[in-house]
Design a protein around this motif. Structure first.
Motif, short mmCIF file in Angstrom:
data_model
loop_
_atom_site.label_atom_id
_atom_site.label_comp_id
_atom_site.label_asym_id
_atom_site.label_seq_id
_atom_site.Cartn_x
_atom_site.Cartn_y
_atom_site.Cartn_z
N GLY A 44 -11.46 20.34 104.98
CA GLY A 44 -12.39 19.75 105.93
C GLY A 44 -12.36 20.48 107.26
O GLY A 44 -11.48 21.32 107.52
N PRO A 45 -13.33 20.23 108.13
CA PRO A 45 -13.38 20.92 109.42
C PRO A 45 -12.25 20.48 110.35
O PRO A 45 -11.68 19.39 110.20
CB PRO A 45 -14.74 20.50 109.97
N ARG A 46 -11.96 21.34 111.29
CA ARG A 46 -11.00 20.97 112.31
C ARG A 46 -11.58 19.82 113.13
O ARG A 46 -12.79 19.77 113.35
CB ARG A 46 -10.70 22.18 113.20
N PRO A 47 -10.76 18.88 113.56
CA PRO A 47 -11.28 17.72 114.30
C PRO A 47 -12.16 18.15 115.47
O PRO A 47 -11.80 19.05 116.24
CB PRO A 47 -10.01 17.03 114.78
N GLY A 48 -13.31 17.53 115.58
CA GLY A 48 -14.24 17.82 116.66
C GLY A 48 -15.31 18.83 116.29
O GLY A 48 -16.21 19.09 117.10
N PHE A 49 -15.26 19.39 115.06
CA PHE A 49 -16.22 20.39 114.64
C PHE A 49 -16.92 19.94 113.35
O PHE A 49 -16.39 19.15 112.58
CB PHE A 49 -15.54 21.75 114.42
N ARG A 50 -18.12 20.49 113.14
CA ARG A 50 -18.89 20.17 111.94
C ARG A 50 -18.35 20.89 110.72
O ARG A 50 -18.34 20.35 109.61
CB ARG A 50 -20.36 20.56 112.16
N GLU A 51 -17.92 22.14 110.88
CA GLU A 51 -17.52 22.97 109.75
C GLU A 51 -16.48 23.97 110.21
O GLU A 51 -16.54 24.48 111.33
CB GLU A 51 -18.74 23.71 109.17
N THR A 52 -15.52 24.27 109.34
CA THR A 52 -14.54 25.32 109.59
C THR A 52 -14.62 26.32 108.44
O THR A 52 -14.57 25.95 107.27
CB THR A 52 -13.12 24.76 109.69
#
Length: 231
Positions: free
Chosen positions: A118-126
């Motif tokens: 999953g994305p890093r917290p605070g981002f839509r996509e990693t």
């Protein structure tokens, strides 16, 4: 498109005596997520006087250190100047050069990811990419990369056990990027491991960054091999 920057990678080929004898023009074909989908190329040799499909030469260049010693990466302006000196003509535009590249490879299968937490917290996509390069980086090359990227060289280049030599970070309109310069394949190659934390719905900055990092490494004599996406 008029005014677009050169998209092809150019290389000067030298003969055994060190005299320039030809040019190689390459292009990485990219998937929609900017990972590599293939490599196509064309070559021109002074003795033949014509452009031809050169994928075999491009493949050899990645595997043959002796051949790499006879090749120098250049920008399009330098390639055009050499071409004019060797044959008295203007270097064909990039669309014309692509006509000699041959058919692109068949559509690749959907890529396999190593994992997705999953994305890093605070981002839509990693996303995580690795740009792999063939060649050697000298101490002067490492210094130049450190200066260009404002990246402290934190590892000891003289220690063969050192893997990560430095890390850099950038912010672009809310997106966060980090890349690590590392030795890979037991020191046989170099890689840039690039983590992209995307905030908005657009990902054009990823392509711009990967292209810019590749160009900077080419300026230090490194040859790009592939762009893999792991996540």
């Amino acid at each position: 498109m008029a005014g677009s920057p050169p998209a092809l990678h150019y290389y000067v080929l030298y003969d055994a005596a060190g005299a320039p004898e030809g040019l190689l023009a390459e292009e990485f074909l990219l998937a929609p997520d900017y990972s590599s989908a293939g490599l196509v190329s064309g070559g021109w040799i002074r003795s033949e006087g014509r452009w031809h499909e050169a994928s075999a030469t491009s493949r050899r260049l990645r595997a043959d250190a002796g051949l790499r010693e006879r090749v120098t990466p250049v920008d399009r302006d330098a390639a055009a100047a050499l071409y004019r000196d060797l044959c008295g003509a203007d270097l064909p535009d990039e669309d014309t050069l692509r006509e000699c590249f041959g058919a692109p490879p068949a559509q690749p299968p959907s890529p396999l990811r190593l994992g997705d937490s999953g994305p890093r917290p605070g981002f839509r996509e990693t996303r995580v990419y690795r740009i792999l390069f063939a060649g050697e980086l000298s101490p002067d090359d490492l210094t130049a990369l450190g200066e260009a990227w404002q990246m402290p060289i934190t590892g000891d280049p003289a220690d063969p056990g050192t893997r990560v030599l430095g890390s850099a970070r950038r912010q672009v309109r809310g997106d966060a990027f980090r890349w690590d310069l590392r030795r890979v394949a037991a020191g046989a190659a170099w890689g840039l491991d690039v983590t992209c934390d995307l905030l908005g719905d657009r990902d054009e900055a990823v392509g711009v960054l990967l292209h810019g990092l590749t160009t900077r490494m080419r300026e230090q004599g490194m040859l790009p091999v592939t762009v893999d996406r792991f996540r």
